[in-house]
Scaffold this motif. Structure first.
Motif, short mmCIF file in Angstrom:
data_model
loop_
_atom_site.label_atom_id
_atom_site.label_comp_id
_atom_site.label_asym_id
_atom_site.label_seq_id
_atom_site.Cartn_x
_atom_site.Cartn_y
_atom_site.Cartn_z
N GLN A 195 1.15 -1.26 0.13
CA GLN A 195 -0.08 0.46 0.08
C GLN A 195 0.98 0.97 -0.04
O GLN A 195 1.61 0.91 0.64
CB GLN A 195 -0.81 0.31 1.17
CG GLN A 195 -2.27 1.19 1.34
CD GLN A 195 -3.01 1.28 2.58
OE1 GLN A 195 -2.77 0.90 3.53
NE2 GLN A 195 -3.82 2.19 2.27
N GLN A 211 -3.49 5.17 -1.34
CA GLN A 211 -4.35 4.34 -2.67
C GLN A 211 -4.78 3.33 -1.27
O GLN A 211 -4.33 3.39 -0.25
CB GLN A 211 -2.85 3.66 -3.37
CG GLN A 211 -2.11 4.96 -3.91
CD GLN A 211 -2.87 5.67 -4.59
OE1 GLN A 211 -3.85 5.25 -5.63
NE2 GLN A 211 -2.94 7.16 -5.02
N ALA A 212 -5.36 2.53 -2.51
CA ALA A 212 -5.82 1.49 -2.26
C ALA A 212 -4.97 -0.05 -1.69
O ALA A 212 -3.65 0.78 -2.45
CB ALA A 212 -7.25 0.07 -2.59
N PRO A 213 -4.92 -1.31 -1.15
CA PRO A 213 -4.02 -1.72 -1.52
C PRO A 213 -3.67 -2.88 -2.59
O PRO A 213 -4.88 -2.42 -2.95
CB PRO A 213 -4.45 -2.87 0.15
CG PRO A 213 -5.04 -2.17 1.23
CD PRO A 213 -5.60 -0.94 0.12
#
Lengths: 121, 111
Positions: free
Chosen positions: B40, B44-46
């Motif tokens: 991650q 941001q999204a993983p």
């Protein structure tokens, strides 16, 4: 391409409720387990629960911190998963992600971009 | 209570190799826990890197590899690059309800 789009986040007061949605596309939704994961500001990732497919009994599992307050559901006709969050607490403030879960290999695969929930008086 | 342990931070030189680990506060981690790894970057999204101990997710470069080292799961990054500088989380699947348990994450610095 598989896409997940969360919505429904916002600012609420302690004790209030909120429902998050996660609309999916590019996958056979009815065949996919769906999980929700959250991340409090500056903290790590925390799994909060999942809903299995109808063929797997549509069983729902919850993490201890949200059990009894959050309810996960799915509408296969809309390829959408939901989480109804009741009795919200300040510690529920987080980014909430929906994720596809590949149950035959036990891992989380495709992530949405997340929606932010802020619980504050 | 199950606690999945990770190093809070780690640093590696550009081009170097680093191994991050994922343990349990009790017992050993084995493939039976289906360890997986997620990357991650801030804001941001993983992104899924490794699943089922050592399988790379689609599109993940082979610089990333997973294994069991001793009593822990491990993520090895070979030839570290500047954009590998971010947070890494491991996940173990636990118990009858196959609960998903995240480690606390490792902040990797490349310098």
């Amino acid at each position: 391409e598989v896409q997940l789009v969360e919505s429904g986040g916002g600012l609420v007061k302690p004790g209030e409720s909120l429902r998050l949605s996660c609309a999916t596309s590019g996958l056979t939704f009815s065949n996919v387990w769906m999980s929700w994961v959250r991340q409090a500001p500056g903290k790590g990732l925390e799994w909060i629960g999942r809903i299995k497919t109808k063929i797997d009994g549509a069983t729902i599992d919850y993490a201890a911190p949200v059990k009894g307050r959050f309810t996960i559901s799915r509408d296969d006709s809309k390829s959408t998963v939901y989480v109804q969050m009741n009795s919200l607490r300040t510690e529920d403030t987080a980014d909430y992600y929906c994720v596809t879960e590949i149950h035959y290999h036990y891992y989380m695969d495709v992530w949405g971009r997340g929606t932010t929930v802020t619980v504050s008086s | 209570q199950t606690v999945v342990t990770q190093e809070p931070s780690f640093s590696v030189s550009p081009g170097g190799t680093v191994t991050l680990t994922c343990g349990l506060n009790y017992g050993s981690v084995s493939s039976d826990y289906y360890p997986s790894w997620y990357q991650q970057t801030p804001g941001q999204a993983p992104r899924t890197l490794i699943y089922n101990t050592n399988r790379r997710s689609s599109g993940v470069p082979d610089r990333f590899s997973g294994s069991i080292l001793g009593n822990k799961a491990a993520l090895t990054i070979t030839g570290a690059q500047a954009d590998d500088e971010c947070d890494y989380y491991c996940v173990l699947y636990m118990g009858r309800d196959i609960e998903v348990v995240f480690g606390g994450g490792t902040k990797l610095t490349v310098l």
